[in-house]
Design an enzyme around this catalytic site. Structure first.
Site, short mmCIF file in Angstrom:
data_model
loop_
_atom_site.label_atom_id
_atom_site.label_comp_id
_atom_site.label_asym_id
_atom_site.label_seq_id
_atom_site.Cartn_x
_atom_site.Cartn_y
_atom_site.Cartn_z
N HIS A 350 0.86 -1.19 0.00
CA HIS A 350 0.00 0.00 0.00
C HIS A 350 0.89 1.22 0.00
O HIS A 350 2.04 1.17 0.43
CB HIS A 350 -0.95 0.00 1.22
CG HIS A 350 -0.26 -0.13 2.56
ND1 HIS A 350 0.34 0.92 3.21
CD2 HIS A 350 -0.07 -1.21 3.36
CE1 HIS A 350 0.86 0.50 4.35
NE2 HIS A 350 0.64 -0.79 4.46
N ARG A 402 5.38 -12.26 8.89
CA ARG A 402 5.26 -11.19 7.89
C ARG A 402 6.54 -10.37 7.97
O ARG A 402 7.09 -10.18 9.05
CB ARG A 402 4.04 -10.29 8.18
CG ARG A 402 3.89 -9.12 7.22
CD ARG A 402 2.50 -8.45 7.29
NE ARG A 402 2.20 -7.79 8.55
CZ ARG A 402 1.38 -8.27 9.47
NH1 ARG A 402 0.76 -9.42 9.29
NH2 ARG A 402 1.16 -7.61 10.60
N1 GLY Z 1 0.37 -1.83 9.84
C1 GLY Z 1 -0.67 -1.92 8.92
C2 GLY Z 1 -0.19 -2.49 7.66
O1 GLY Z 1 0.82 -3.13 7.63
O2 GLY Z 1 -0.78 -2.29 6.64
MN MN Z 2 1.63 -2.01 5.92
MN MN Z 3 2.43 -2.89 8.96
#
Ligand code: GLY
Ligand code: MN
Ligand code: MN
Length: 447
Positions: A350, A402
């Site tokens: 994003h 992640r």
């Molecule tokens: N911390 C929110 C995301 O990684 O999009």
């Molecule tokens: Mn993020």
């Molecule tokens: Mn994040």
């Protein structure tokens, strides 16, 4: 910086246009207590005003109307004694460099007068009820005055798409603030890695992160978004923020946390072993995510479509899931059916900037837009193996990984703003083994 942002917006306006913007107001948290004030991001981008109850009017070629007028709270010694200093109009002109600033109770009269002369009005309807009401009532009033020779504005335009597109491309000044947010956040993650031990609570790691953010002057609470500190299987809850469990020996901790420096966000995710050493299963999962992340970061290059980053990360994760024995079909079949998405769940990227999930279009006419220099995006693939998923090898259950960095698109090699945060397995283990300062305990603090 803010003046050049206003100029860039003015460049999109036509002669005879005015634009109206309203800043954030205080919000009540509970009786007599407000949430910490955070300026609305678009308003901050145009003004740099750190106070509530502000408004901005821009005008282009409207006779008798100043090109820019900021409306701010009036100076008030009694209120300032209770609630803090205010710039006032003089201070706004002197410190924020506005050519014209007034007290905010003048806004209705000044803006109505400008609307009476304007051909078109830029105003984002549907977000701030007070501004909506003002614009609609003013239009209605002006339409009733046509017999007096007034010509009502012929259009109300949404400034959102123009402003969002401007914000998407970061200037060197903005990038420097993002580099600062990233450096502070890297230090915060490293402190958490060094301090964690079996029995350490997730909220204690959160406290170390937030200490670091505030210690380096990040605004408000310090964070850009509530920190996720997820040990063990909590990592499989994407937006886990309870942060109230003890970290168990043998588990990983996933931390997704970033500071906000002068309103610009960092967004970093790292995973590390509570006891400092990855188990073989954790190592295998981590390496798959790491390989996918590194390949995807390398693809953040001008000209590549935004969604190619996700497609590449997905392919790498899918290949890894086959090698881990999770996906039992061919890579081609899993990619075709999307069966592997059960364990990858979310998108890869994003935009990031003044908002952690920053503004800006991802597609034009349904087609993924190409990356361009000045854009900044996250790259954050992950794998999540629920503890009760009996379709996968037992040693993988309860592991969530992640890895997330913030990447600046340049004319050449991508710039990883968050590169200082350890990521390779050996580097993470080394950061976990760094000298552990004894955290203060309630007893030692004398409470
Ligand atoms: N911390 C929110 C995301 O990684 O999009
Ligand atoms: Mn993020
Ligand atoms: Mn994040």
């Amino acid at each position: 910086m803010f003046r050049s942002h206003r100029q860039a917006f003015l460049d999109h306006m036509e002669d005879g246009d005015i634009a109206l913007f309203q800043g954030a107001n205080h919000m009540v948290r509970n009786h007599d207590v407000d949430f910490p004030f955070r300026q609305q991001s678009g308003f901050w981008y145009l003004t740099g005003l750190p106070e509530a109850d502000g408004a901005l009017m821009l005008a282009k070629g409207v006779e008798g109307v100043a090109e820019e007028t900021l409306f701010v709270l009036p100076r008030d010694p009694a209120k300032e004694t209770w609630h803090g200093r205010r710039l006032g109009p003089e201070g706004a002109m002197e410190k924020l460099g506005f050519a014209d600033a007034r007290e905010n109770d003048e806004f209705p009269e000044v803006a109505l007068s400008a609307m009476q002369k304007a051909k078109r009005v830029w105003c984002r309807l549907g977000e701030q009820a007070e501004l909506d009401a003002f614009v609609l009532e003013s239009l209605s009033a002006i339409r009733k005055q046509t017999r007096l020779g007034l010509t009502p504005p012929s259009a109300v335009l949404d400034p959102g798409p123009v402003l969002d597109e401007l914000r998407l491309f970061k200037s060197e000044g903005e990038l420097n603030l993002m580099r600062r947010a990233a450096a502070v956040s890297a230090e915060a993650h490293m402190l958490a890695m060094a301090q964690c031990n079996p029995g350490f609570y997730e909220h204690q790691l959160e406290a170390l992160l937030h200490f670091t953010f505030r210690n380096h002057g990040c605004n408000d609470a310090g964070w850009a978004y509530p920190s996720i500190v997820a040990s063990g299987a909590n990592a499989c809850i994407l937006h886990y923020t309870d942060n109230n469990q003890a970290c168990a020996d043998g588990d990983l901790v996933l931390i997704d946390a970033g500071g906000e420096f002068q309103h610009y966000a960092a967004d970093i995710t790292r995973c590390f072993p509570v006891n400092g050493t990855f188990s073989p299963a954790q190592r295998a999962v981590y390496q798959v995510v790491l390989d996918a992340q590194i390949a995807a970061v390398d693809a953040v290059r001008a000209g590549n479509p935004f969604h190619d980053i996700h497609d590449l990360a997905s392919l790498k994760l899918c290949e890894g899931l086959v090698s881990l024995g999770v996906v039992k079909t061919s890579v081609e079949e899993a990619m075709e059916t999307g069966s592997f998405r059960k364990w990858t769940i979310h998108n890869t990227s994003h935009w990031i900037g003044l908002d952690v999930h920053d503004c800006g279009a991802y597609r034009f006419d349904g087609v993924s837009r190409p990356l361009e220099p000045g854009m900044v995006l996250t790259v954050e693939p992950g794998l999540y193996f629920s503890p009760d998923d009996d379709s996968i090898p037992s040693e993988l259950r309860g592991i969530g990984v992640r890895i997330e960095d913030d990447i600046h698109v340049t004319g050449g090699t991508p710039e990883n703003l968050t590169v200082a945060t350890p990521k390779a397995i050996a580097d993470v283990e080394q950061a976990c083994a760094a000298e552990r300062l004894a955290p203060p305990t309630l007893e030692s603090a004398g409470i």
